[in-house]
Design a protein around this motif. Structure first.
Motif, short mmCIF file in Angstrom:
data_model
loop_
_atom_site.label_atom_id
_atom_site.label_comp_id
_atom_site.label_asym_id
_atom_site.label_seq_id
_atom_site.Cartn_x
_atom_site.Cartn_y
_atom_site.Cartn_z
N LYS A 23 0.83 -1.23 0.00
CA LYS A 23 0.00 0.00 0.00
C LYS A 23 0.85 1.26 0.00
N VAL A 24 2.07 1.17 0.55
CA VAL A 24 2.98 2.33 0.53
C VAL A 24 4.22 2.01 -0.32
N LEU A 25 3.98 1.20 -1.35
CA LEU A 25 5.05 0.83 -2.30
C LEU A 25 6.27 0.25 -1.58
N ALA A 27 7.60 0.90 1.28
CA ALA A 27 8.50 1.84 1.99
C ALA A 27 9.02 1.18 3.27
N LYS A 60 4.36 -3.02 -8.64
CA LYS A 60 4.76 -1.65 -8.92
C LYS A 60 6.10 -1.26 -8.32
N ALA A 64 10.11 1.78 -2.32
CA ALA A 64 10.09 3.20 -2.73
C ALA A 64 10.79 4.11 -1.73
N ALA A 66 12.83 4.99 2.24
CA ALA A 66 12.47 5.03 3.66
C ALA A 66 11.05 5.59 3.75
N ASP A 67 10.36 5.30 4.85
CA ASP A 67 8.98 5.76 5.01
C ASP A 67 8.97 7.25 5.30
N ILE A 68 8.45 8.03 4.35
CA ILE A 68 8.53 9.49 4.44
C ILE A 68 7.70 10.02 5.62
N LEU A 71 10.13 9.98 8.31
CA LEU A 71 11.19 10.99 8.10
C LEU A 71 10.71 12.39 8.45
N TYR A 107 9.81 0.30 -8.60
CA TYR A 107 10.57 1.41 -8.03
C TYR A 107 11.62 0.92 -7.02
N LEU A 109 13.90 3.20 -5.01
CA LEU A 109 14.22 4.61 -4.80
C LEU A 109 14.76 4.83 -3.40
N PRO A 133 16.16 9.93 -4.88
CA PRO A 133 15.47 11.23 -4.98
C PRO A 133 15.40 12.02 -3.67
N GLU A 134 16.26 11.68 -2.70
CA GLU A 134 16.20 12.36 -1.39
C GLU A 134 16.26 13.87 -1.51
N LEU A 137 13.30 15.93 -1.21
CA LEU A 137 12.69 16.07 0.11
C LEU A 137 13.53 16.99 0.99
N1 COA Z 1 7.20 6.57 2.17
C1 COA Z 1 5.93 6.55 2.58
N2 COA Z 1 4.88 6.39 1.74
C2 COA Z 1 5.17 6.24 0.44
C3 COA Z 1 6.47 6.26 -0.06
C4 COA Z 1 7.53 6.44 0.87
N3 COA Z 1 8.82 6.44 0.50
N4 COA Z 1 6.43 6.11 -1.41
C5 COA Z 1 5.14 5.98 -1.73
N5 COA Z 1 4.36 6.06 -0.63
C6 COA Z 1 2.89 5.99 -0.54
C7 COA Z 1 2.21 7.22 -1.08
O1 COA Z 1 2.14 8.23 -0.10
C8 COA Z 1 0.84 6.66 -1.43
O2 COA Z 1 0.08 6.55 -0.26
P1 COA Z 1 -1.51 6.94 -0.27
O3 COA Z 1 -2.12 5.93 -1.21
O4 COA Z 1 -1.92 6.77 1.14
O5 COA Z 1 -1.58 8.33 -0.80
C9 COA Z 1 1.16 5.25 -1.91
O6 COA Z 1 2.45 4.93 -1.39
C10 COA Z 1 1.22 5.12 -3.43
O7 COA Z 1 2.15 6.10 -3.91
P2 COA Z 1 1.78 7.20 -5.02
O8 COA Z 1 2.69 8.36 -4.85
O9 COA Z 1 0.30 7.50 -5.01
O10 COA Z 1 2.12 6.38 -6.34
P3 COA Z 1 2.57 6.99 -7.74
O11 COA Z 1 2.54 5.85 -8.69
O12 COA Z 1 1.77 8.20 -8.08
O13 COA Z 1 4.10 7.47 -7.54
C11 COA Z 1 6.36 7.24 -6.75
C12 COA Z 1 5.09 6.53 -7.26
C13 COA Z 1 7.35 6.17 -6.32
C14 COA Z 1 6.97 8.07 -7.91
C15 COA Z 1 6.00 8.18 -5.58
O14 COA Z 1 5.24 7.43 -4.64
C16 COA Z 1 7.18 8.74 -4.85
O15 COA Z 1 7.80 9.67 -5.35
N6 COA Z 1 7.52 8.21 -3.65
C17 COA Z 1 8.55 8.69 -2.82
C18 COA Z 1 9.92 8.23 -3.32
C19 COA Z 1 11.03 8.82 -2.49
O16 COA Z 1 11.20 10.03 -2.41
N7 COA Z 1 11.81 7.94 -1.85
C20 COA Z 1 12.94 8.31 -1.07
C21 COA Z 1 12.56 8.45 0.34
S1 COA Z 1 13.99 8.87 1.34
#
Ligand code: COA
Length: 260
Positions: A23-25, A27, A60, A64, A66-68, A71, A107, A109, A133-134, A137
């Motif tokens: 659900k959170v890819l 994370a 997918k 993706a 660490a859990d933002i 953070l 992903y 990331l 992509p840090e 943020l």
């Molecule tokens: N931490 C916490 N939650 C995350 C996450 C992360 N690193 N990456 C994705 N999620 C969550 C999203 O908040 C979303 O939650 P929601 O459904 O409650 O809104 C869910 O996962 C699906 O992600 P979403 O962004 O809707 O999917 P997308 O296909 O539009 O985009 C990404 C995919 C990977 C491009 C985008 O999620 C993203 O940029 N994620 C962060 C990547 C990142 O910066 N990682 C480094 C962290 S240090």
């Protein structure tokens, strides 16, 4: 061992660890990192496991990052501890002493790319996207991404990727040496299992020494790394597997390695 956020399967000598928070890819929150650390320790000491595959749940995402949400509320001391914990877990994966294959199914990331880089080998689905992509943020990699990426792809490319935060596709990742091989997404796990099966038939102690010689050797001056290699080369002569491997060749049969 029971986990909330990991699936752990065994297929004879191959263990498959799946990060399971789709659900959170997938994370990596603190709990998942803790579970990964415990799973890795268990796999290290399990002599029945010769190869490990790490992948992500769903189609997918591998991981993706660490859990933002964690953070976002991080304190300076907490951030330091989190980074050190993540680095410790990834070091344990890098030095597990058995091959760990990252099957990158989407992903990878931030912490996900760092996790993949700590693995011994990386197979990527053609749909995978990788990056650090840090910067977007307002933060920096914390699980040794600055160190491993520059060692894997060179300083210039690492600077470019980490400063820009750009995501790259699987074929570009293969071209720069960030992944070993790209395969069609539908065949990723089949290919990962095939590679794991080949490695599982290899001599376990020799594999452990190879991983150690490369990992530790890269941190040493060339001459010291070479002496370290020579020591392991000598030590391997004490193993039954060395006798079995050389004898099997001379007897024109397939070797059966026991890890002794
Ligand atoms: N931490 C916490 N939650 C995350 C996450 C992360 N690193 N990456 C994705 N999620 C969550 C999203 O908040 C979303 O939650 P929601 O459904 O409650 O809104 C869910 O996962 C699906 O992600 P979403 O962004 O809707 O999917 P997308 O296909 O539009 O985009 C990404 C995919 C990977 C491009 C985008 O999620 C993203 O940029 N994620 C962060 C990547 C990142 O910066 N990682 C480094 C962290 S240090």
């Amino acid at each position: 061992m029971v986990f909330d956020n990991l699936l752990l399967e065994r297929e004879s000598a191959v263990a498959i660890v799946t990060i399971n928070r789709p659900k959170v890819l997938n994370a990596l929150n603190a709990r998942t990192l803790d579970e990964l650390g415990r799973a890795v320790l268990d796999l290290k000491h399990d002599d029945g496991v010769r190869v490990v595959i790490v992948t992500g749940a769903g189609e997918k995402s591998f991981v993706a990052g660490a859990d933002i949400s964690e953070l976002a509320v991080q304190t300076p001391t907490g951030g330091r501890e989190l980074a050190l914990t993540g680095q410790h877990v990834l070091d344990a994966i890098e030095n597990l002493g058995k091959p760990v294959i990252a099957a990158i199914n989407g992903y990878a990331l931030g912490g996900g790319c760092e996790l993949a880089m700590a693995c011994t080998l990386r197979l990527a689905a053609d749909t995978a996207k990788l990056g650090q992509p840090e910067i977007n943020l307002g933060i920096i990699p914390g699980y040794a991404g600055t160190q491993r990426l520059s060692r894997l792809v060179g300083k210039g490319k690492a600077m470019e990727l980490i400063l820009s935060g750009a995501l790259i596709g699987a074929s570009e990742a293969e071209r720069i040496g960030l992944v070993n091989r790209v395969v069609p997404a539908a065949e990723l796990m089949t290919e990962a299992r095939k590679l794991a099966g080949q490695l599982a038939a290899s001599a376990p102690i020799a594999m452990r020494y190879i991983i150690s010689a490369i990992n530790k050797g890269l941190e040493m001056p060339f001459a010291e790394g070479s002496v370290f290699e020579a020591t392991l080369f000598g030590l391997i002569a004490s193993t039954d597997d060395m006798r079995e491997g050389t004898r099997a060749f001379l007897e024109k049969r397939k070797a059966e390695f026991k890890g002794k």
